[in-house]
Design a protein around this motif. Structure first.
Motif, short mmCIF file in Angstrom:
data_model
loop_
_atom_site.label_atom_id
_atom_site.label_comp_id
_atom_site.label_asym_id
_atom_site.label_seq_id
_atom_site.Cartn_x
_atom_site.Cartn_y
_atom_site.Cartn_z
N MET A 1 30.06 27.70 30.89
CA MET A 1 29.76 28.43 32.12
C MET A 1 31.08 28.68 32.83
O MET A 1 32.07 27.96 32.60
CB MET A 1 28.80 27.66 33.02
N ALA A 2 31.08 29.68 33.69
CA ALA A 2 32.35 30.07 34.31
C ALA A 2 32.13 30.71 35.66
O ALA A 2 31.00 31.11 36.01
CB ALA A 2 33.09 31.04 33.40
N TRP A 3 33.22 30.81 36.39
CA TRP A 3 33.26 31.56 37.63
C TRP A 3 34.29 32.69 37.47
O TRP A 3 35.40 32.46 36.98
CB TRP A 3 33.67 30.68 38.80
N PHE A 4 33.90 33.87 37.89
CA PHE A 4 34.79 35.02 37.99
C PHE A 4 34.74 35.52 39.43
O PHE A 4 33.84 35.15 40.19
CB PHE A 4 34.33 36.13 37.04
N ARG A 5 35.68 36.37 39.77
CA ARG A 5 35.65 36.98 41.10
C ARG A 5 36.15 38.41 41.02
O ARG A 5 36.89 38.78 40.10
CB ARG A 5 36.50 36.18 42.09
N GLN A 6 35.72 39.20 41.98
CA GLN A 6 36.13 40.61 42.02
C GLN A 6 36.37 41.01 43.46
O GLN A 6 35.45 40.96 44.29
CB GLN A 6 35.06 41.50 41.38
N ALA A 7 37.60 41.41 43.72
CA ALA A 7 37.97 41.90 45.04
C ALA A 7 37.80 43.42 45.08
O ALA A 7 37.82 44.06 44.02
CB ALA A 7 39.42 41.51 45.35
N PRO A 8 37.65 44.00 46.25
CA PRO A 8 37.46 45.45 46.35
C PRO A 8 38.60 46.21 45.68
O PRO A 8 39.77 45.92 45.91
CB PRO A 8 37.45 45.70 47.86
N GLY A 9 38.24 47.14 44.82
CA GLY A 9 39.23 47.97 44.15
C GLY A 9 39.95 47.30 42.99
O GLY A 9 40.86 47.89 42.41
N LYS A 10 39.54 46.09 42.66
CA LYS A 10 40.20 45.37 41.56
C LYS A 10 39.21 45.03 40.47
O LYS A 10 38.01 45.03 40.68
CB LYS A 10 40.85 44.09 42.10
N GLU A 11 39.73 44.71 39.30
CA GLU A 11 38.88 44.32 38.19
C GLU A 11 38.39 42.88 38.38
O GLU A 11 39.00 42.09 39.09
CB GLU A 11 39.65 44.44 36.87
N ARG A 12 37.29 42.59 37.71
CA ARG A 12 36.78 41.23 37.74
C ARG A 12 37.78 40.31 37.05
O ARG A 12 38.26 40.60 35.96
CB ARG A 12 35.42 41.18 37.05
N GLU A 13 38.10 39.18 37.69
CA GLU A 13 39.08 38.27 37.12
C GLU A 13 38.52 36.86 36.98
O GLU A 13 37.66 36.43 37.75
CB GLU A 13 40.36 38.23 37.97
N PHE A 14 39.03 36.17 35.99
CA PHE A 14 38.61 34.82 35.68
C PHE A 14 39.10 33.85 36.74
O PHE A 14 40.21 33.97 37.25
CB PHE A 14 39.18 34.43 34.32
N VAL A 15 38.26 32.86 37.08
CA VAL A 15 38.64 31.81 38.02
C VAL A 15 38.66 30.46 37.31
O VAL A 15 39.68 29.77 37.32
CB VAL A 15 37.67 31.75 39.21
N ALA A 16 37.55 30.09 36.70
CA ALA A 16 37.46 28.79 36.04
C ALA A 16 36.28 28.78 35.08
O ALA A 16 35.33 29.54 35.25
CB ALA A 16 37.30 27.67 37.07
N ALA A 17 36.36 27.91 34.07
CA ALA A 17 35.28 27.74 33.11
C ALA A 17 35.13 26.27 32.77
O ALA A 17 36.04 25.48 32.99
CB ALA A 17 35.55 28.56 31.85
N ILE A 18 33.97 25.94 32.23
CA ILE A 18 33.72 24.56 31.83
C ILE A 18 32.85 24.59 30.59
O ILE A 18 31.89 25.37 30.50
CB ILE A 18 33.05 23.77 32.98
N THR A 19 33.18 23.76 29.61
CA THR A 19 32.38 23.71 28.40
C THR A 19 31.05 23.04 28.69
O THR A 19 30.96 22.12 29.51
CB THR A 19 33.10 22.95 27.27
N TRP A 20 30.03 23.52 27.99
CA TRP A 20 28.67 23.04 28.28
C TRP A 20 28.48 21.57 27.92
O TRP A 20 27.93 20.79 28.69
CB TRP A 20 27.68 23.89 27.48
N ASN A 21 28.96 21.17 26.76
CA ASN A 21 28.68 19.81 26.27
C ASN A 21 29.68 18.76 26.74
O ASN A 21 29.29 17.65 27.07
CB ASN A 21 28.65 19.81 24.74
N THR A 22 30.97 19.11 26.79
CA THR A 22 31.98 18.08 27.09
C THR A 22 32.53 18.18 28.50
O THR A 22 33.24 17.28 28.94
CB THR A 22 33.14 18.20 26.10
N GLY A 23 32.24 19.27 29.21
CA GLY A 23 32.74 19.40 30.57
C GLY A 23 34.23 19.65 30.66
O GLY A 23 34.85 19.37 31.70
#
Length: 122
Positions: free
Chosen positions: A34-56
């Motif tokens: 699972m992950a978090w992304f973010r998108q600011a006005p006028g910008k592309e969606r960018e990666f913030v953080a991710a975490i593996t499902w089983n091991t964290g």
């Protein structure tokens, strides 16, 4: 299909802390991350953080590393993102994502929430 609902966004001031939540439901078997992304006005969606499902195992983008923590509470079916020392450049719509693969590209994830707005003011 996994259903994702974000919450916790709002208007905060520079230097404040915030915790975003993402409640998930549905067919979670087979998920790799699972992950978090973010998108600011006028910008592309960018990666913030991710975490593996089983091991964290976490992964952070450079701009948030050291002041953010991603975590998942399996008992509550909720993904979290805690962010500290917020900056104006953190202002964006934050999206929760889930998918089979672990990584920093939007294409790694095929389930997305509707997003929650975070606005950081001076």
């Amino acid at each position: 299909q996994v259903h994702l609902v974000e919450s916790g966004g709002g208007l905060v001031q520079t230097g404040d802390s915030l915790r975003l939540s993402c409640a998930y439901s549905g067919h979670t078997s087979g998920l790799g991350a699972m992950a978090w992304f973010r998108q600011a006005p006028g910008k592309e969606r960018e990666f913030v953080a991710a975490i593996t499902w089983n091991t964290g195992n976490p992964l952070y983008w450079d701009s948030v590393r050291g002041r953010s923590t991603i975590s998942r509470d399996s008992a509550k079916n909720t993904l979290y993102l805690e962010m500290n020392s917020l900056k104006s450049e953190d202002t964006a719509v934050y999206y929760c994502a889930a998918g089979q693969y672990y990584g920093a590209l939007p294409s790694h994830y095929d389930n997305w929430g509707q997003g929650t707005q975070v606005t950081v003011s001076h």
